[in-house]
Write an enzyme that holds these catalytic residues in place. Structure first.
Site, mmCIF file in Angstrom:
data_model
loop_
_atom_site.group_PDB
_atom_site.id
_atom_site.type_symbol
_atom_site.label_atom_id
_atom_site.label_comp_id
_atom_site.label_asym_id
_atom_site.label_seq_id
_atom_site.Cartn_x
_atom_site.Cartn_y
_atom_site.Cartn_z
ATOM 1 C CG HIS A 1 47.733 6.109 -40.105
ATOM 2 N ND1 HIS A 1 46.741 7.055 -40.210
ATOM 3 C CD2 HIS A 1 47.342 5.271 -39.118
ATOM 4 C CE1 HIS A 1 45.795 6.808 -39.310
ATOM 5 N NE2 HIS A 1 46.137 5.731 -38.633
ATOM 6 C CG HIS B 1 45.324 7.643 -31.535
ATOM 7 N ND1 HIS B 1 44.688 7.795 -32.744
ATOM 8 C CD2 HIS B 1 45.170 8.810 -30.878
ATOM 9 C CE1 HIS B 1 44.186 9.019 -32.830
ATOM 10 N NE2 HIS B 1 44.461 9.657 -31.698
ATOM 11 C CG HIS C 1 43.657 2.080 -40.287
ATOM 12 N ND1 HIS C 1 42.734 1.524 -39.419
ATOM 13 C CD2 HIS C 1 44.156 3.166 -39.661
ATOM 14 C CE1 HIS C 1 42.675 2.261 -38.324
ATOM 15 N NE2 HIS C 1 43.540 3.255 -38.432
ATOM 16 C CG ASP D 1 43.190 10.014 -42.788
ATOM 17 O OD1 ASP D 1 43.570 9.037 -42.112
ATOM 18 O OD2 ASP D 1 42.383 10.871 -42.346
ATOM 19 C CB ILE D 2 38.181 11.738 -44.254
ATOM 20 C CG1 ILE D 2 37.072 12.628 -44.788
ATOM 21 C CG2 ILE D 2 38.061 11.551 -42.765
ATOM 22 C CD1 ILE D 2 35.683 12.004 -44.692
ATOM 23 C CG ASN E 1 47.620 3.969 -34.519
ATOM 24 O OD1 ASN E 1 48.838 3.949 -34.367
ATOM 25 N ND2 ASN E 1 46.962 5.043 -34.901
#
Ligand code: 5GP
Ligand code: ZN
Length: 138
Positions: free
Chosen positions: A103, A94, A101, A32-33, A88
């Site tokens: 997380h 959110h 995706h 994750d960026i 999400n």
């Protein structure tokens, strides 16, 4: 199928760089960026889908088949005590990037990531009724 306007499709296609961990027919995993904590990883399906309920069983199996080994590797590298797997769907939930995706968020006591978990109460008969309604829609 790729959506040319979708940032995660473009990462999956290698058009936008990301530090990749997995890249196969079904799935891509990358860092994750803007990580919530150190070691925050995203696991996405290769084909474009906005929410998890749009995935076929085959797509979901190809994607989620990676989850145990990916979580195990993240745990080994970060030395975390626990992991949240968070997914999400929809702006209200959110979701900011409109490509499915998962997380993978390493957790440790006193870390920076917090969320509210307002556990409620439900009568057994009401829970049974809801279960039957949901089951009928499968
Ligand atoms: P959401 O709120 O939609 O569940 O989370 C989207 C996640 O995607 C966020 O954690 C965000 O940091 C990450 N993200 C957004 N754009 C990029 C990007 O271009 N590259 C990478 N590696 N992660 C991104
Ligand atoms: Zn996409």
């Amino acid at each position: 199928m790729k959506n040319p306007d979708c940032i995660f499709c473009r990462i999956a296609a290698g058009e936008i760089p990301a530090p990749k961990i997995i890249d196969d027919q079904w799935a891509v995993a990358f860092m994750d960026i803007s990580p919530l904590v150190r070691g925050h990883v995203l696991l996405i399906p290769k084909g474009h889908a906005i929410t998890v309920d749009e995935l076929s069983r085959e797509q979901a199996a190809g994607l989620l088949g990676h989850l145990p080994s990916l979580v195990k590797a993240v745990k080994a590298v970060t030395g975390c005590q626990g992991v949240n797997v968070l997914q999400n769907n929809g702006i209200v939930a959110h979701q900011l990037v409109m490509h499915v995706h998962f997380h993978i968020i390493p957790r440790n006591p006193g870390d920076e990531f917090h969320f509210n978990w307002p556990a409620g109460k439900i009568a057994p008969a009401q829970a049974q009724h809801l279960a039957e309604q949901i089951k009928a829609k499968l």
